[in-house]
Design a protein around this motif. Structure first.
Motif, PDB file in Angstrom:
ATOM      1  N   GLU A 161      19.816  62.620  -0.448  1.00 46.00           N
ATOM      2  CA  GLU A 161      20.025  62.237  -1.832  1.00 46.00           C
ATOM      3  C   GLU A 161      18.694  62.351  -2.561  1.00 46.00           C
TER       4      GLU A 161
ATOM      5  N   GLU B  24      11.937  62.772  -6.948  1.00 45.92           N
ATOM      6  CA  GLU B  24      11.662  62.613  -5.525  1.00 45.92           C
ATOM      7  C   GLU B  24      12.962  62.613  -4.722  1.00 45.92           C
ATOM      8  N   VAL B  25      12.809  62.928  -3.452  1.00 45.64           N
ATOM      9  CA  VAL B  25      13.927  62.807  -2.531  1.00 45.64           C
ATOM     10  C   VAL B  25      14.064  61.340  -2.172  1.00 45.64           C
ATOM     11  N   VAL B  26      15.258  60.822  -2.265  1.00 44.71           N
ATOM     12  CA  VAL B  26      15.490  59.393  -2.103  1.00 44.71           C
ATOM     13  C   VAL B  26      15.976  59.085  -0.697  1.00 44.71           C
ATOM     14  N   ASP B  27      16.848  59.921  -0.200  1.00 48.14           N
ATOM     15  CA  ASP B  27      17.308  59.790   1.193  1.00 48.14           C
ATOM     16  C   ASP B  27      17.068  61.126   1.866  1.00 48.14           C
ATOM     17  N   PRO B  28      16.374  61.143   2.989  1.00 49.28           N
ATOM     18  CA  PRO B  28      16.023  62.437   3.565  1.00 49.28           C
ATOM     19  C   PRO B  28      17.231  63.215   4.078  1.00 49.28           C
TER      20      PRO B  28
ATOM     21  N   ASP C 210      10.936  64.560   3.553  1.00 52.21           N
ATOM     22  CA  ASP C 210      12.162  64.874   2.824  1.00 52.21           C
ATOM     23  C   ASP C 210      13.259  65.336   3.772  1.00 52.21           C
TER      24      ASP C 210
ATOM     25  N   ALA D  40      16.372  54.071  -7.930  1.00 55.24           N
ATOM     26  CA  ALA D  40      16.480  54.328  -6.500  1.00 55.24           C
ATOM     27  C   ALA D  40      15.079  54.325  -5.898  1.00 55.24           C
ATOM     28  N   ILE D  41      14.940  53.677  -4.777  1.00 54.94           N
ATOM     29  CA  ILE D  41      13.639  53.610  -4.097  1.00 54.94           C
ATOM     30  C   ILE D  41      13.783  54.330  -2.759  1.00 54.94           C
ATOM     31  N   PRO D  42      12.961  55.350  -2.553  1.00 53.49           N
ATOM     32  CA  PRO D  42      13.136  56.209  -1.368  1.00 53.49           C
ATOM     33  C   PRO D  42      12.597  55.573  -0.100  1.00 53.49           C
ATOM     34  N   ALA D  43      13.241  54.510   0.332  1.00 50.45           N
ATOM     35  CA  ALA D  43      12.702  53.713   1.442  1.00 50.45           C
ATOM     36  C   ALA D  43      12.533  54.547   2.709  1.00 50.45           C
ATOM     37  N   GLU D  44      13.510  55.392   3.014  1.00 52.21           N
ATOM     38  CA  GLU D  44      13.414  56.149   4.269  1.00 52.21           C
ATOM     39  C   GLU D  44      12.313  57.202   4.190  1.00 52.21           C
ATOM     40  N   THR D  45      12.165  57.807   3.053  1.00 60.23           N
ATOM     41  CA  THR D  45      11.103  58.797   2.880  1.00 60.23           C
ATOM     42  C   THR D  45       9.732  58.129   3.009  1.00 60.23           C
TER      43      THR D  45
ATOM     44  N   LEU E 143       9.136  57.409   6.675  1.00 57.93           N
ATOM     45  CA  LEU E 143       8.785  58.601   7.448  1.00 57.93           C
ATOM     46  C   LEU E 143       7.332  59.010   7.187  1.00 57.93           C
TER      47      LEU E 143
ATOM     48  N   ARG F  94      30.532  63.853   3.047  1.00 59.91           N
ATOM     49  CA  ARG F  94      30.347  62.843   1.996  1.00 59.91           C
ATOM     50  C   ARG F  94      31.671  62.118   1.826  1.00 59.91           C
TER      51      ARG F  94
END
Lengths: 401, 401, 401, 401
Positions: A72, A81-85, A129, B102-107, B110, D93
């Motif tokens: 996402e 930015e990429v939010v979910d890789p 990402d 949205a906060i890209p926590a997983e990115t 990583l 999805r």
């Protein structure tokens, strides 16, 4: 008919160029399915070269199953930015133990995938990402073929499989293929806002060609909606120019037609690929071996990318039949449309297919009998050089998608 | 007893320094468990800083569950390779959506993991020798605490939890901790053959201290067995020197005692960590918050690394009690051994623990009553500054393992 | 001191029962950390039994690293549902190839995990509410120990490790342990609304014991808030009753104190475990080998669950020291508190520890010298029977958490 | 040409039945690619039905990317075992949050996959022989289409896509399709040794048809090599019988031709699918929507299985064009071969394709003009009922592979 069982005959249909309706599609290098094709093929090439380096010949492997799970993203003018890789899983088999030595197949695969992504999808930060994972089962150590530094033998077909190639490309096919390649080449070099995920559909009805382009724009280079609109128009003009180099027919080019400016719905991306936002991908779901999807022509379902180029007969025959078709058309005059089909026979050397079936439409005033001897000679020559296909694939000289 | 319910009293045991048998262990920075601790804590710090940057305060998260699945390697004198990559899974929760953004926590996670690995385990190629994956569930958006740029409030304890700290370190503890730190610091800088996976166990019986070191050697810098033997001896001498700086007791240092030169079984690695070959790891399984495993002392089971430093009372109290113990001992003379225990009370501000229990052994000639007022004042002061612990953790100034 | 280097001496502290403050905790069978402990130990037992069945002896394995990633659930009075499944990864090493035969270690592990979950967390539908995955590396085929059908030998210690056991349990410890066991036993049998995730903390200050219970209620059996409140009160009464069987001290029992009825925030679950909603878990993070977390006592950091019971000295010594402590206390009168510590010596048989250190507090009027011979004899006997620990673990007769 | 832009015209080629060489393939229900197709489609159906149950209409989803990573097995006469489990990842999805309620999309997907596997690959123990994992991203809540309990509207095409259907099947096509279906149906019911992984290739050259069957045998029902040989011969006879029901041409049936009895290399499996041993699979790599791979005919690259049947125009048009072709041929006499192509137009209702292109070969003595009005009427009628395709797919009445 030669010893190689080559048939040359008239095809029982019009040349595709002369058919009333024609549809052609190409998923660009950054499309999620193409990303998977590209990684699968990179991994295969890297494994083959490593096997040759380490043990002098290519060992058993097959890596034609890369799966991409979309992420996402939150694109934004000026840079989001990429939010979910993205998650990408390299799947297949490879020989990991041979003759007392361990071969780091998964490490090799990961490196190849990373290098490919860094080269082809440069705005995607590997390891942030996108997570690249790998599951390679152990290949059969006893299945290696003799394709090595010193000796090359023609392997036996181990399956009944089928390859098909065509030439020459129609105008519409040329436009679709060239438009994507040049957008991702010279155009992107000058216009970094165009990402590698460019999908092109060509539709010809009679003498009217519609070219529909879906081009992912990279948000970092797009300041605002006006910029975006300008970028879209610029792509349209470029593709229009490419098209006119290949046809005198009427051409209309449409770019990012799903956009809705009022709703703020545009094809803006952080990384230049829709894999960042909801579009999954996998190997063999997009372009055929000649780089196109051509419903007007016979196509093989075979996923060419990632397969072992030494002994996977489906891969070899799809690539070889395309090579043959192109060679014939470039060397023999008077051919308007040509299809080559190669069908393997289990247990026979792959340079001796069960049947090599060449069907063609000749130009007005040319008979099949005027050209068949020349055609057969070329087919015969190319079959004799079948291992050259393997070598080219290992060297990364041939594209598979 | 103060308003803060601080008790200062004599401990009902000997100082650990005076006990007959003492065991101390430290898993070095490159041990698989420590790798997990380090990544979990790096991820936590990165998230906390990003939250402050983006929304002005730390949002709910907890990332104290990194899991490492060992790989396989083929080390070789002069340089081998990782054969099967390590798999590392970052696990936890983090707020991904807050106030419309949205906060890209997983990115973020990583990236933090990659940077940590590249910095601390430099011979491990991230994305080739190790696959880093992540599964962070959505945190509770309503659980954020006010710890931000502008205002800092003392949060309420949301759990009954417990922290414990000790000071001063015994000689054996000092030796174990310093030996690892200096091996991984000044020594490794000069002697790159020593990898970060250094595990040290100290055992003292009476006045004899045995220090057992397991030090992963990096094969690239070891040409042959003689080189290896020399490297082992060099480590032994170095650790012996470190030990003698901290004690006058009899010391014996043993390095890589599981080696069997005859069988060719030595502690040789490609990457400097046993995670490359069969040793899994996870958070909270190794060192306590003060960097040591000390069965002679009270220990908290709490996995400190990766927990949210704003509101996780177990993390805060373990770090704070250690800080308090060290402050007291450095400021007040006459204390031979001191244990601080902090017990939270649900629903009360964390600077007001249910009980702050300071137990000490005084030097000969010193009574508890000689020092208790000073001790209490320091405890009181440190409790009042509890949010300083949070700040230090977020800035990465405090180690948690 | 015997040949086995057994020391019996006075401990240098008060009996825990006599200390002013005491804290005890137990994470119930359905707590996420305990789920991981339970699966790790089930997998270990299943592997050990299968190895014996297939090759006549236990081969190398270690499965002490299960990781649980919490799901998301939408509990509702009368029955809700799991919304995002839990993910559980079984991690470790196991011998998969031995003497020409393949041993399906991962399949065995998956089966053991499934059977354990179906038995212990029955409201969790395996394969829907929870995904169970597995990554077991190849164990070292040459590390098997001789522990088989026909012959049993005492293995050599391959590590310097440490185990500690205590007896008798204090009143608070007994209350905490019994309350969880009986809630998850007789009480749950009659009251299915109580799920297996029951966490109990006991805190004693002087003669006042506070027992705090967090009990996951299963929504299917709870019709509304009144029902819930009633269920909570019923648990409180039951635990109060259990407590009074073990103490004459003042007892206060608190259940689900984090509930906020006004806000509708209660401990209601679909499956009876908080793993369904945000609480991750892993092995070795909860109860010690005696089923308790006891900060007042020496504890080993060792994760006992999932380790190989034949040759993992940390596991064996933790279980054995607990057995020894209990045996001594049940057979010898006059002991108020007793701690057994076993320290291994690399390369010596594990029935001959480097030191077996028994420290005790005697009842008033009893001297250590009155009991030390008896104690030593028991320790000696139990050490001689060390392989009985291995056998019991393999048979699943001993709990490890 | 109708309002619906239906064209009926002569095709510019021979009927496939009359072409000199014809190749047809079907991957049976237990082939790894078909397993993925089947699970993807089961998951899609389950999601669609759940959405209707819960919110009254189908919400956005797309689950067309299941990936299977093969395991390892040790088959043995009388019954072997899976040694390394298969890993299957459901990708796509799905809307997880809608109008304030959470929808357990992943749990639904896991259940559907499990039920499908237990029904279709019964010798595979789900959760032991195969790990089923899932990664479903969040669908776009605003993309749902109105296809619900109460009202059904014809959606707009959201993509330029293409579907193609053919009728009647040639003799070779009928033989290939029927042979697989009946082997997996009536034959397997009586002969449990035949597993669901049956792959059939038909090759016709002139009037000679070769049918090559690869049938996985289930080891539990095969006592020894003689049994196996007998089972192979029995399959050969059965398929021969099926073939003769569909043709008077010369037929030769070959079964498990890759076997090598001398080397002990036979197609023996534990579970009835080659997914247990080295054969990976994914969606859309095998059969087209009519259950066949037919290189002699136009094919769509579209992976039909797993796509949303309400709004995925590629899925709907592939299924619908097949339905139309079959309806026309069954209702109108005199048609020897017929191809229907439907091309969508973005933004127009899907019952109004950009072009519905019917091309046919008539029987001798029949002109296109004799039948075109009837054909057009049927096409018109079927297009008007396009939502019936959606309904049938949701109910699981239509196969997609």
């Amino acid at each position: 008919m030669s010893e190689r069982n080559i048939r040359v005959e008239s095809i029982d249909r019009q040349a595709v160029e002369d058919q009333e309706v024609e549809i052609v599609e190409r998923k660009g290098i950054g499309h999620p399915d193409s990303i998977c094709d590209g990684i699968a093929e990179s991994v295969a090439g890297a494994l083959a070269r490593e096997y040759i380096d380490r043990v002098g010949e290519v060992l058993h492997f097959n890596t034609d199953e890369t799966q991409l799970v979309a992420g996402e993203a939150a694109p934004a003018f000026g840079g989001g930015e990429v939010v979910d890789p993205i998650y990408l899983l390299i799947v297949g088999r490879a020989t990991k133990h041979y003759d007392g030595q361990a071969i780091p197949a998964e490490t090799i695969a990961l490196r190849a995938a990373r290098e490919y992504l860094e080269s082809e999808i440069p705005h995607l930060t590997v390891g942030e990402d996108i997570v690249v994972d790998v599951k390679l089962g152990e290949g059969s150590g006893d299945l290696q073929e003799v394709f090595g530094e010193d000796e090359v033998s023609v392997p036996m077909a181990n399956d009944t499989s089928f390859g098909v190639g065509h030439a020459p490309l129609t105008e519409t096919e040329q436009i679709v293929r060239e438009a994507e390649r040049r957008l991702n080449g010279e155009y992107a070099a000058e216009n970094p806002e165009v990402g590698p995920d460019v999908k092109i559909m060509g539709k010809r009805e009679g003498d009217t060609i519609d070219v529909t382009v879906a081009a992912a724009m990279v948000d970092e280079y797009i300041a605002d909606l006006d910029d975006y609109i300008e970028a879209v128009e610029s792509v349209r003009e470029f593709v229009d120019g490419v098209a006119r180099e290949h046809t005198d027919r009427e051409v209309a080019v449409h770019v990012n037609t799903a956009d809705d400016y009022e709703e703020g719905s545009i094809f803006l991306t952080v990384t230049g690929t829709s894999a960042e936002q909801g579009d999954d991908g996998s190997v063999g779901r997009g372009n055929r071996a000649n780089g196109l999807i051509t419903p007007n022509r016979s196509m093989s379902m075979e996923a060419t990318s990632g397969k072992n180029p030494v002994n996977h007969i489906g891969k070899i025959y799809n690539l070889l039949s395309t090579e043959i078709a192109e060679s014939v058309v470039s060397e023999v005059d008077g051919i308007r449309d040509l299809r080559v089909r190669l069908l393997s026979q289990i247990g026979r050397p792959i340079d001796q297919p069960h049947v090599a079936d060449v069907q063609l439409v000749t130009d007005d005033g040319v008979a099949v009998s005027d050209v068949d001897a020349d055609v057969e000679a070329i087919v015969n020559r190319e079959l004799a050089n079948v291992t050259e296909i393997t070598r080219s694939v290992i060297e990364g000289e041939l594209t598979t998608f």
